[in-house]
Design an enzyme around this catalytic site. Structure first.
Site, PDB file in Angstrom:
ATOM      1  N   SER A 142       0.870  -1.187   0.000  1.00 12.17           N
ATOM      2  CA  SER A 142       0.000   0.000   0.000  1.00 12.17           C
ATOM      3  C   SER A 142       0.897   1.225   0.000  1.00 12.17           C
ATOM      4  O   SER A 142       2.078   1.133   0.351  1.00 12.17           O
ATOM      5  CB  SER A 142      -0.841  -0.021   1.286  1.00 12.17           C
ATOM      6  OG  SER A 142      -1.502   1.215   1.478  1.00 12.17           O
ATOM      7  N   TYR A 155      -2.217  -1.403  10.374  1.00 12.53           N
ATOM      8  CA  TYR A 155      -2.156  -1.482   8.906  1.00 12.53           C
ATOM      9  C   TYR A 155      -0.823  -0.932   8.389  1.00 12.53           C
ATOM     10  O   TYR A 155      -0.145  -1.562   7.577  1.00 12.53           O
ATOM     11  CB  TYR A 155      -3.340  -0.704   8.334  1.00 12.53           C
ATOM     12  CG  TYR A 155      -3.553  -0.862   6.843  1.00 12.53           C
ATOM     13  CD1 TYR A 155      -4.269  -1.942   6.336  1.00 12.53           C
ATOM     14  CD2 TYR A 155      -3.066   0.081   5.942  1.00 12.53           C
ATOM     15  CE1 TYR A 155      -4.492  -2.075   4.964  1.00 12.53           C
ATOM     16  CE2 TYR A 155      -3.287  -0.046   4.581  1.00 12.53           C
ATOM     17  CZ  TYR A 155      -4.001  -1.125   4.094  1.00 12.53           C
ATOM     18  OH  TYR A 155      -4.219  -1.257   2.743  1.00 12.53           O
TER      19      TYR A 155
HETATM   20  P1  NAD Z   1     -11.570  -6.063  -0.085  1.00  9.15           P
HETATM   21  O1  NAD Z   1     -12.147  -5.914   1.284  1.00  9.15           O
HETATM   22  O2  NAD Z   1     -12.425  -5.743  -1.277  1.00  9.15           O
HETATM   23  O3  NAD Z   1     -10.973  -7.546  -0.284  1.00  9.15           O
HETATM   24  C1  NAD Z   1     -10.253  -8.188   0.737  1.00  9.15           C
HETATM   25  C2  NAD Z   1     -10.190  -9.664   0.427  1.00  9.15           C
HETATM   26  O4  NAD Z   1      -9.457 -10.318   1.491  1.00  9.15           O
HETATM   27  C3  NAD Z   1     -11.582 -10.330   0.380  1.00  9.15           C
HETATM   28  O5  NAD Z   1     -11.592 -11.334  -0.607  1.00  9.15           O
HETATM   29  C4  NAD Z   1     -11.694 -10.957   1.779  1.00  9.15           C
HETATM   30  O6  NAD Z   1     -12.579 -12.071   1.826  1.00  9.15           O
HETATM   31  C5  NAD Z   1     -10.258 -11.395   1.982  1.00  9.15           C
HETATM   32  N1  NAD Z   1      -9.928 -11.668   3.383  1.00  9.15           N
HETATM   33  C6  NAD Z   1     -10.042 -10.851   4.455  1.00  9.15           C
HETATM   34  N2  NAD Z   1      -9.661 -11.505   5.571  1.00  9.15           N
HETATM   35  C7  NAD Z   1      -9.285 -12.747   5.187  1.00  9.15           C
HETATM   36  C8  NAD Z   1      -8.792 -13.891   5.880  1.00  9.15           C
HETATM   37  N3  NAD Z   1      -8.610 -13.898   7.209  1.00  9.15           N
HETATM   38  N4  NAD Z   1      -8.531 -15.005   5.164  1.00  9.15           N
HETATM   39  C9  NAD Z   1      -8.728 -15.042   3.811  1.00  9.15           C
HETATM   40  N5  NAD Z   1      -9.194 -13.989   3.108  1.00  9.15           N
HETATM   41  C10 NAD Z   1      -9.463 -12.860   3.803  1.00  9.15           C
HETATM   42  O7  NAD Z   1     -10.254  -5.151  -0.055  1.00  9.15           O
HETATM   43  P2  NAD Z   1      -9.275  -4.617  -1.205  1.00  9.15           P
HETATM   44  O8  NAD Z   1      -9.318  -3.146  -1.171  1.00  9.15           O
HETATM   45  O9  NAD Z   1      -9.479  -5.325  -2.476  1.00  9.15           O
HETATM   46  O10 NAD Z   1      -7.865  -5.035  -0.560  1.00  9.15           O
HETATM   47  C11 NAD Z   1      -7.002  -5.987  -1.114  1.00  9.15           C
HETATM   48  C12 NAD Z   1      -5.577  -5.654  -0.696  1.00  9.15           C
HETATM   49  O11 NAD Z   1      -5.197  -4.410  -1.241  1.00  9.15           O
HETATM   50  C13 NAD Z   1      -5.392  -5.534   0.813  1.00  9.15           C
HETATM   51  O12 NAD Z   1      -4.169  -6.123   1.191  1.00  9.15           O
HETATM   52  C14 NAD Z   1      -5.350  -4.037   1.026  1.00  9.15           C
HETATM   53  O13 NAD Z   1      -4.631  -3.687   2.161  1.00  9.15           O
HETATM   54  C15 NAD Z   1      -4.647  -3.593  -0.235  1.00  9.15           C
HETATM   55  N6  NAD Z   1      -4.846  -2.184  -0.572  1.00  9.15           N
HETATM   56  C16 NAD Z   1      -6.088  -1.684  -0.801  1.00  9.15           C
HETATM   57  C17 NAD Z   1      -6.212  -0.347  -1.105  1.00  9.15           C
HETATM   58  C18 NAD Z   1      -7.549   0.290  -1.376  1.00  9.15           C
HETATM   59  O14 NAD Z   1      -7.599   1.514  -1.477  1.00  9.15           O
HETATM   60  N7  NAD Z   1      -8.613  -0.458  -1.497  1.00  9.15           N
HETATM   61  C19 NAD Z   1      -5.079   0.472  -1.171  1.00  9.15           C
HETATM   62  C20 NAD Z   1      -3.837  -0.074  -0.939  1.00  9.15           C
HETATM   63  C21 NAD Z   1      -3.728  -1.414  -0.643  1.00  9.15           C
END
Ligand code: NAD
Length: 260
Positions: A142, A155
């Site tokens: 991130s 985080y």
């Molecule tokens: P999201 O909530 O849409 O998806 C998260 C996924 O992780 C889902 O499929 C959920 O079921 C799964 N998950 C959560 N806990 C779990 C567990 N204990 N075991 C197995 N699966 C689990 O979120 P997203 O925004 O798509 O995030 C995905 C990644 O991207 C994360 O690591 C997040 O930190 C990172 N990220 C997101 C953003 C953003 O702005 N959305 C920015 C930077 C980084």
């Protein structure tokens, strides 16, 4: 094309992981999906990816907070799909509170999913990659892996740690045909972020749309959200021949967030 390769994408039932899994399948990769959600929705997602791209798509409900589940996820991938060539450590959760108010249980959960899971998954996947002399590990970190914000202690700590883990794996695997890189997105409008916008709108008594715009204005010079498809495009590049000497990098895709 990644025909014949096998990829695990953790947390691929939603958001960024779903986008990466779909693009890997479109490139000809067999994919192991993982994550939580409604079983029938996950099954239709699995079946439609397999049908659309004529690849094998499997699903594991492994809980990424549990090292035993993660070992099983790797073993099931190797058994069902014939190896592990690409590992995308994407599963992630967020919790927003000041350090003095931060629940210990939430701290442990965020560190487990966002950091320790990547270590356990890499540990389980690496022997398969080393055996074939080819592998790609992509850690979805991130902007918070490079800079901090208040109220996100677990985080920010996990994502900085993930960038560090990326570098260690890169060094250890440098001459084994394996690369390990981190992708550092800025805001992406997924469920994880929509929940933060809703909480912000409720806390400040403002409409969702205003909270949505404020979030961008606060951090990103480019006032638009990155999409899962754009992050998937970068992941595909990292899997390709042109990126075969790129390793240990933390690549920003953040609308200028960390340029400031
Ligand atoms: P999201 O909530 O849409 O998806 C998260 C996924 O992780 C889902 O499929 C959920 O079921 C799964 N998950 C959560 N806990 C779990 C567990 N204990 N075991 C197995 N699966 C689990 O979120 P997203 O925004 O798509 O995030 C995905 C990644 O991207 C994360 O690591 C997040 O930190 C990172 N990220 C997101 C953003 C953003 O702005 N959305 C920015 C930077 C980084």
């Amino acid at each position: 094309m990644l025909q014949g390769k096998v990829a695990i994408v953790t947390g691929s039932t939603s958001g960024i992981g779903h986008g990466i899994a779909a693009v890997l399948a479109a490139q000809g990769c067999d994919v192991m999906l993982n994550g939580f959600g409604d079983p029938s929705a996950i099954e239709s997602q699995r079946a439609s990816l397999a049908r659309q791209h004529s690849v094998r798509v499997a699903y594991s409900a492994a809980d990424m907070t549990k090292p035993g589940d993660i070992r099983q996820l790797a073993a099931a991938t190797a058994a069902q799909l014939g190896g592990i060539d690409i590992l995308v450590n994407n599963a992630g959760i967020q919790h927003v509170a000041k350090v003095a108010d931060f629940s210990e249980e939430r701290w442990d959960a965020v560190i487990a999913v966002n950091l320790s899971a990547a270590f356990h998954a890499a540990k389980a996947a690496l022997p398969h990659m080393i055996a074939k002399g080819w592998g790609r590990i992509i850690n979805i970190a991130s902007a918070h892996g490079l800079v901090a914000s208040g109220e996100k202690a677990a985080y920010v700590t996990a994502k900085h740690g993930l960038v560090g883990l990326t570098k260690v794996i890169a060094i250890e695997t440098a001459n084994q045909g394996i690369t390990c890189n981190a992708i550092c997105p800025g805001w992406v409008l997924t469920d994880l972020v929509k929940r933060q916008i809703e909480a912000r709108a409720a806390a400040q008594g403002i409409p969702y749309e205003q909270a949505h715009d404020d979030l961008l204005r606060e951090k990103q010079p480019m006032l638009q959200y990155t999409t899962p498809e754009k992050i998937a495009g970068l992941a595909i590049f990292l899997c390709g021949e042109a990126a075969s000497t790129m390793t240990g990098a933390a690549l920003s895709i953040d609308g200028g967030w960390t340029a400031q």
